[in-house]
Design an enzyme around this catalytic site. Structure first.
Site, PDB file in Angstrom:
ATOM      1  N   CYS A 117     -39.472 -45.411 -41.081  1.00  0.00           N
ATOM      2  CA  CYS A 117     -38.464 -46.344 -41.599  1.00  0.00           C
ATOM      3  C   CYS A 117     -37.381 -45.595 -42.381  1.00  0.00           C
ATOM      4  O   CYS A 117     -36.197 -45.890 -42.245  1.00  0.00           O
ATOM      5  CB  CYS A 117     -39.102 -47.396 -42.505  1.00  0.00           C
ATOM      6  SG  CYS A 117     -40.187 -48.537 -41.642  1.00  0.00           S
ATOM      7  N   CYS A 160     -38.996 -63.499 -37.907  1.00  0.00           N
ATOM      8  CA  CYS A 160     -38.466 -62.637 -36.847  1.00  0.00           C
ATOM      9  C   CYS A 160     -36.985 -62.371 -37.146  1.00  0.00           C
ATOM     10  O   CYS A 160     -36.249 -63.293 -37.470  1.00  0.00           O
ATOM     11  CB  CYS A 160     -38.618 -63.333 -35.487  1.00  0.00           C
ATOM     12  SG  CYS A 160     -37.722 -62.518 -34.153  1.00  0.00           S
ATOM     13  N   CYS A 171     -39.622 -52.516 -41.854  1.00  0.00           N
ATOM     14  CA  CYS A 171     -38.242 -52.607 -42.340  1.00  0.00           C
ATOM     15  C   CYS A 171     -37.444 -53.681 -41.603  1.00  0.00           C
ATOM     16  O   CYS A 171     -36.275 -53.908 -41.930  1.00  0.00           O
ATOM     17  CB  CYS A 171     -37.535 -51.253 -42.192  1.00  0.00           C
ATOM     18  SG  CYS A 171     -37.242 -50.753 -40.482  1.00  0.00           S
ATOM     19  N   CYS A 226       6.513 -36.008 -39.474  1.00  0.00           N
ATOM     20  CA  CYS A 226       7.180 -35.086 -38.569  1.00  0.00           C
ATOM     21  C   CYS A 226       6.306 -34.752 -37.372  1.00  0.00           C
ATOM     22  O   CYS A 226       5.086 -34.651 -37.492  1.00  0.00           O
ATOM     23  CB  CYS A 226       7.524 -33.807 -39.335  1.00  0.00           C
ATOM     24  SG  CYS A 226       8.219 -32.522 -38.286  1.00  0.00           S
ATOM     25  N   CYS A 268      -3.539 -20.891 -38.351  1.00  0.00           N
ATOM     26  CA  CYS A 268      -3.428 -19.620 -37.620  1.00  0.00           C
ATOM     27  C   CYS A 268      -1.962 -19.238 -37.410  1.00  0.00           C
ATOM     28  O   CYS A 268      -1.662 -18.158 -36.906  1.00  0.00           O
ATOM     29  CB  CYS A 268      -4.137 -19.692 -36.277  1.00  0.00           C
ATOM     30  SG  CYS A 268      -3.236 -20.605 -35.005  1.00  0.00           S
ATOM     31  N   CYS A 288       3.453 -29.373 -30.897  1.00  0.00           N
ATOM     32  CA  CYS A 288       3.998 -30.733 -30.903  1.00  0.00           C
ATOM     33  C   CYS A 288       2.877 -31.756 -31.119  1.00  0.00           C
ATOM     34  O   CYS A 288       1.858 -31.721 -30.447  1.00  0.00           O
ATOM     35  CB  CYS A 288       4.701 -30.972 -29.567  1.00  0.00           C
ATOM     36  SG  CYS A 288       5.140 -32.688 -29.253  1.00  0.00           S
TER      37      CYS A 288
HETATM   38 ZN   LIG Z   1     -39.088 -49.591 -39.915  1.00  0.00          ZN
HETATM   39 ZN   LIG Z   2       9.623 -31.253 -39.713  1.00  0.00          ZN
HETATM   40 ZN   LIG Z   3     -38.234 -63.936 -32.365  1.00  0.00          ZN
HETATM   41 ZN   LIG Z   4       5.523 -32.532 -26.957  1.00  0.00          ZN
HETATM   42 ZN   LIG Z   5      -4.438 -22.486 -34.587  1.00  0.00          ZN
END
Ligand SMILES: [Zn+2]
Ligand SMILES: [Zn+2]
Ligand SMILES: [Zn+2]
Ligand SMILES: [Zn+2]
Ligand SMILES: [Zn+2]
Length: 341
Positions: free
Chosen positions: A66, A25, A56, A106, A113, A118
């Site tokens: 499995c 088991c 498995c 930074c 885009c 921030c």
């Molecule tokens: Zn299995």
């Molecule tokens: Zn910077």
């Molecule tokens: Zn067992």
């Molecule tokens: Zn900020």
């Molecule tokens: Zn963007």
């Protein structure tokens, strides 16, 4: 006597090594049992309560094979690493919502885009900045929703995340319902000793209802990785035409919806405070659970039949995917071949 015991143990161990029909088991910590099963695959329940796959030795995973389960487990581990990394190193662009990786120390981030923003709060800013401040920007706090936003951004764009989300939601319910099961059992035993109500002479119906609930909840949860692989490219490439795939996937997802609906109803029904009920209310609850149980059982049966006949049946990869059969009466109880007791 101790030596004799050790010798017995040695015999058992070498016997288990040599015999495909006998396995330890996989419980952790180990319950000490060796289990015997006539057919060497399918699901089995040890006397310690653990339900597992005899093929498995993983937790019960039908209707996944499995192979599907093995791939799914690995994928879950990999993806959770990715999400952790993304959460720590990514902020969503306030203009186009694309995740942007932070590559330098930074705090000014620039999206492809062209939007500047921030790192700390995710707010849109201009380009003019120093190491410590961004001009014209008074920083709000670090965005608490960031993790959630990332989850969502990924979920929308990623097939895996879509199925994993539902798989996980039902797996979480399964855990909660296991707790409920334990508390109901305690309540029932306690009341059968103290209260003189007919309902507590026989509370088998509640236990049976809870058993069906956890079995069907697990099946429902595992049916999402099943969909992921059955209708994905990884294992069943070129098996169906796109149109065929779409039709079969819709039919299967319909079955999931029906199963889900009745599993939720069964779950709600079992949460009732039956120990505070009078006999008439208990009788009604008993009737409801019986009816819902029949429905849930039927949905499960149909789902497995459908997988066998319509999905895996016609597949040329059939031989790679043994699905442990659904049994209305529950997972086969193991024959304990030996224990350490
Ligand atoms: Zn299995
Ligand atoms: Zn910077
Ligand atoms: Zn067992
Ligand atoms: Zn900020
Ligand atoms: Zn963007």
């Amino acid at each position: 006597p101790e030596l004799a015991e050790k010798f017995d143990r040695f015999l058992v161990e070498s016997y288990v090594e040599d015999n495909k029909k006998i396995k330890w088991c996989p419980s952790v910590p180990h319950c000490g049992n060796a289990i015997r099963k006539e057919d060497d695959d399918g699901e089995v329940e040890c006397s310690c309560g653990l339900q597992f796959c005899f093929g498995c030795l993983g937790e019960s995973h039908s209707p996944c094979s499995c192979l599907m389960w093995n791939l799914w487990s690995k994928k879950c581990a990999e993806e959770s690493e990715t999400v952790t990394w993304m959460t720590a190193n990514t902020q969503l662009c306030p203009k186009c919502s694309k995740p942007v990786n932070r590559i330098s120390g930074c705090n000014l981030m620039t999206c492809i885009c062209g939007q500047h923003f921030c790192w700390l709060c995710g707010g849109a800013t201009g380009l003019d900045h120093t190491w410590t401040s961004i001009s014209g920007h008074s920083c709000g706090r670090y965005n608490d929703d960031k993790e959630w936003q990332l989850e969502r951004a990924k979920r929308d764009s990623n097939r895996y995340t879509h199925y994993h989300y539902q798989y996980k939601a039902h797996a979480d319910s399964l855990k909660l319902e296991d707790k409920l099961k334990k508390s109901i059992l305690k309540k029932a035993v306690l009341n059968s000793e103290t209260k003189n109500q007919a309902v507590f002479n026989d509370y088998n119906w509640v236990i049976k209802g809870m058993d069906l609930l956890s079995r069907s909840r697990r099946i429902l949860s595992n049916s999402f990785p099943f969909v992921f692989y059955m209708f994905g490219e990884e294992l069943f490439k070129d098996e169906m035409s796109d149109k065929d795939r779409e039709i079969k996937k819709n039919l299967f997802e319909n079955q999931q919806v029906q199963l889900e609906r009745d599993v939720e109803k069964l779950s709600e029904s079992l949460e009732q405070p039956f120990d505070e009920y009078d006999d008439a209310q208990v009788l009604k609850m008993k009737g409801d659970i019986h009816k819902l149980g029949i429905n849930v059982d039927n949905h499960c049966k149909k789902m497995y039949e459908w997988i066998d006949k319509e999905l895996l049946g016609p597949s040329k990869f059939r031989f790679q995917h043994f699905i442990a059969p659904y049994r209305s009466e529950g997972i086969e109880k193991a024959i304990v071949f030996s224990d350490r007791g």
